[in-house]
Design a protein around this motif. Sequence first.
Motif, PDB file in Angstrom:
ATOM      1  N   THR A   1      12.303 -14.757  -2.229  1.00 15.78           N
ATOM      2  CA  THR A   1      12.875 -15.265  -3.293  1.00 15.78           C
ATOM      3  C   THR A   1      12.001 -14.542  -4.534  1.00 15.78           C
ATOM      4  OG1 THR A   1      12.228 -16.783  -2.578  1.00 15.78           O
ATOM      5  CG2 THR A   1      11.975 -16.881  -4.556  1.00 15.78           C
ATOM      6  N   ILE A   2      12.915 -14.299  -5.381  1.00 12.82           N
ATOM      7  CA  ILE A   2      12.004 -13.586  -7.336  1.00 12.82           C
ATOM      8  C   ILE A   2      11.021 -14.292  -7.181  1.00 12.82           C
ATOM      9  CG2 ILE A   2      11.783 -12.444  -8.619  1.00 12.82           C
ATOM     10  CD1 ILE A   2      13.161 -11.273  -6.437  1.00 12.82           C
ATOM     11  N   ILE A   3       9.784 -14.121  -8.149  1.00 11.86           N
ATOM     12  CA  ILE A   3       9.032 -14.938  -8.443  1.00 11.86           C
ATOM     13  C   ILE A   3       8.409 -14.218  -9.808  1.00 11.86           C
ATOM     14  CG2 ILE A   3       6.604 -15.987  -8.564  1.00 11.86           C
ATOM     15  CD1 ILE A   3       7.795 -16.736  -5.875  1.00 11.86           C
ATOM     16  N   ALA A   4       8.355 -15.389 -11.051  1.00 15.45           N
ATOM     17  CA  ALA A   4       8.645 -14.903 -11.981  1.00 15.45           C
ATOM     18  C   ALA A   4       7.853 -16.443 -12.743  1.00 15.45           C
ATOM     19  CB  ALA A   4       9.441 -14.547 -12.920  1.00 15.45           C
ATOM     20  N   THR A   5       7.008 -15.450 -14.001  1.00 14.31           N
ATOM     21  CA  THR A   5       6.350 -16.751 -14.202  1.00 14.31           C
ATOM     22  C   THR A   5       5.637 -16.301 -15.944  1.00 14.31           C
ATOM     23  OG1 THR A   5       4.091 -17.742 -14.773  1.00 14.31           O
ATOM     24  CG2 THR A   5       4.132 -16.131 -13.837  1.00 14.31           C
TER      25      THR A   5
ATOM     26  N   VAL B   1       3.718 -13.034   0.367  1.00 14.53           N
ATOM     27  CA  VAL B   1       4.223 -12.715  -1.417  1.00 14.53           C
ATOM     28  C   VAL B   1       3.625 -11.215  -1.635  1.00 14.53           C
ATOM     29  CG1 VAL B   1       3.961 -13.651  -4.024  1.00 14.53           C
ATOM     30  CG2 VAL B   1       3.966 -14.346  -2.049  1.00 14.53           C
ATOM     31  N   TYR B   2       4.452 -10.442  -2.210  1.00 15.44           N
ATOM     32  CA  TYR B   2       4.106  -8.716  -2.397  1.00 15.44           C
ATOM     33  C   TYR B   2       3.936  -8.413  -4.146  1.00 15.44           C
ATOM     34  CZ  TYR B   2       5.291  -7.961   2.687  1.00 15.44           C
ATOM     35  OH  TYR B   2       5.365  -8.087   3.927  1.00 15.44           O
ATOM     36  N   MET B   3       2.811  -9.001  -4.606  1.00 23.54           N
ATOM     37  CA  MET B   3       2.257  -8.790  -5.580  1.00 23.54           C
ATOM     38  C   MET B   3       2.661  -7.398  -6.856  1.00 23.54           C
ATOM     39  SD  MET B   3       0.136 -12.102  -6.695  1.00 23.54           S
ATOM     40  CE  MET B   3      -1.410 -11.451  -7.603  1.00 23.54           C
ATOM     41  N   SER B   4       4.046  -7.340  -8.241  1.00 22.79           N
ATOM     42  CA  SER B   4       3.477  -5.869  -8.795  1.00 22.79           C
ATOM     43  C   SER B   4       2.409  -6.030  -9.364  1.00 22.79           C
ATOM     44  CB  SER B   4       4.832  -5.754  -9.687  1.00 22.79           C
ATOM     45  OG  SER B   4       5.996  -6.058  -8.784  1.00 22.79           O
TER      46      SER B   4
ATOM     47  N   VAL C   1       0.725 -15.127 -11.280  1.00 19.88           N
ATOM     48  CA  VAL C   1       1.323 -14.936 -10.751  1.00 19.88           C
ATOM     49  C   VAL C   1       1.192 -15.549  -8.884  1.00 19.88           C
ATOM     50  CG1 VAL C   1       2.787 -12.816  -9.386  1.00 19.88           C
ATOM     51  CG2 VAL C   1       2.161 -12.743 -11.840  1.00 19.88           C
ATOM     52  N   ALA C   2      -0.324 -15.380  -8.413  1.00 16.15           N
ATOM     53  CA  ALA C   2      -0.299 -15.672  -7.284  1.00 16.15           C
ATOM     54  C   ALA C   2       0.067 -17.193  -7.133  1.00 16.15           C
ATOM     55  CB  ALA C   2      -1.812 -16.364  -6.755  1.00 16.15           C
ATOM     56  N   GLU C   3      -0.090 -18.485  -8.721  1.00 13.58           N
ATOM     57  CA  GLU C   3      -0.063 -19.912  -8.475  1.00 13.58           C
ATOM     58  C   GLU C   3       1.860 -20.134  -8.727  1.00 13.58           C
ATOM     59  OE1 GLU C   3      -2.386 -20.619 -11.632  1.00 13.58           O
ATOM     60  OE2 GLU C   3      -3.888 -20.810 -10.399  1.00 13.58           O
ATOM     61  N   ALA C   4       1.996 -19.338  -8.840  1.00 14.79           N
ATOM     62  CA  ALA C   4       4.187 -19.017  -9.036  1.00 14.79           C
ATOM     63  C   ALA C   4       4.431 -18.807  -8.274  1.00 14.79           C
ATOM     64  CB  ALA C   4       4.342 -18.462 -10.723  1.00 14.79           C
ATOM     65  N   ALA C   5       3.926 -18.445  -7.529  1.00 19.62           N
ATOM     66  CA  ALA C   5       4.124 -18.156  -6.174  1.00 19.62           C
ATOM     67  C   ALA C   5       3.868 -19.460  -5.300  1.00 19.62           C
ATOM     68  CB  ALA C   5       4.073 -17.115  -5.512  1.00 19.62           C
ATOM     69  N   GLY C   6       3.192 -19.734  -5.316  1.00 26.18           N
ATOM     70  CA  GLY C   6       2.331 -21.858  -4.828  1.00 26.18           C
ATOM     71  C   GLY C   6       1.560 -21.199  -4.565  1.00 26.18           C
TER      72      GLY C   6
ATOM     73  N   ALA D   1      -1.417  -6.732  -5.133  1.00 24.47           N
ATOM     74  CA  ALA D   1      -1.622  -7.502  -3.369  1.00 24.47           C
ATOM     75  C   ALA D   1      -1.171  -8.118  -3.658  1.00 24.47           C
ATOM     76  CB  ALA D   1      -2.396  -9.132  -4.526  1.00 24.47           C
ATOM     77  N   ILE D   2      -1.248  -8.506  -1.828  1.00 25.02           N
ATOM     78  CA  ILE D   2      -0.730  -9.172  -1.106  1.00 25.02           C
ATOM     79  C   ILE D   2      -1.111 -10.685  -1.155  1.00 25.02           C
ATOM     80  CG2 ILE D   2       0.579  -8.568   1.605  1.00 25.02           C
ATOM     81  CD1 ILE D   2       0.753  -5.964   1.298  1.00 25.02           C
TER      82      ILE D   2
END
Length: 126
Positions: free
Chosen positions: A4-8, A28-31, A61-66, A121-122
């Motif tokens: 799933t692509i995460i975007a905020t 979650v692999y954060m750029s 981004v972490a919050e957008a990923a849940g 971050a991961i």
Amino acid sequence: MSKTIIATPNAPAAIGTYSQAVKAGDTVYMSGQIGLDPATMQMVDGFEAQTVRVFENLKAVAEAAGGSLADAVKFNIYLTDLANFAKVNEVMARYFAEPFPARAAVGVKELPRGALVEADAILVLG
């Protein structure tokens, strides 16, 4: 396993061919994030301000990923001047409590947009 692509809009839009984050299973692999203000897409001034903005962007981004930064298991931090290592630790302590995630800090020649610091971050959710 699907991804799933995460975007905020609460973090800077990607400035290249990448997503803000990708979720695969509970991971979650954060750029990498630099000190861009998401509202203006302009770099904030100064090392400390950029470092705070980096962690605020990662938090969004972490919050957008849940999740949250508390779900981080690994950070990579890139510095154009390793003399700023202590300041990174000081700012990071504002965002994390023990037990801290694993982390690497790497000195680099330069970063996109003239940034002084970047971090990725991961996270593991759940």
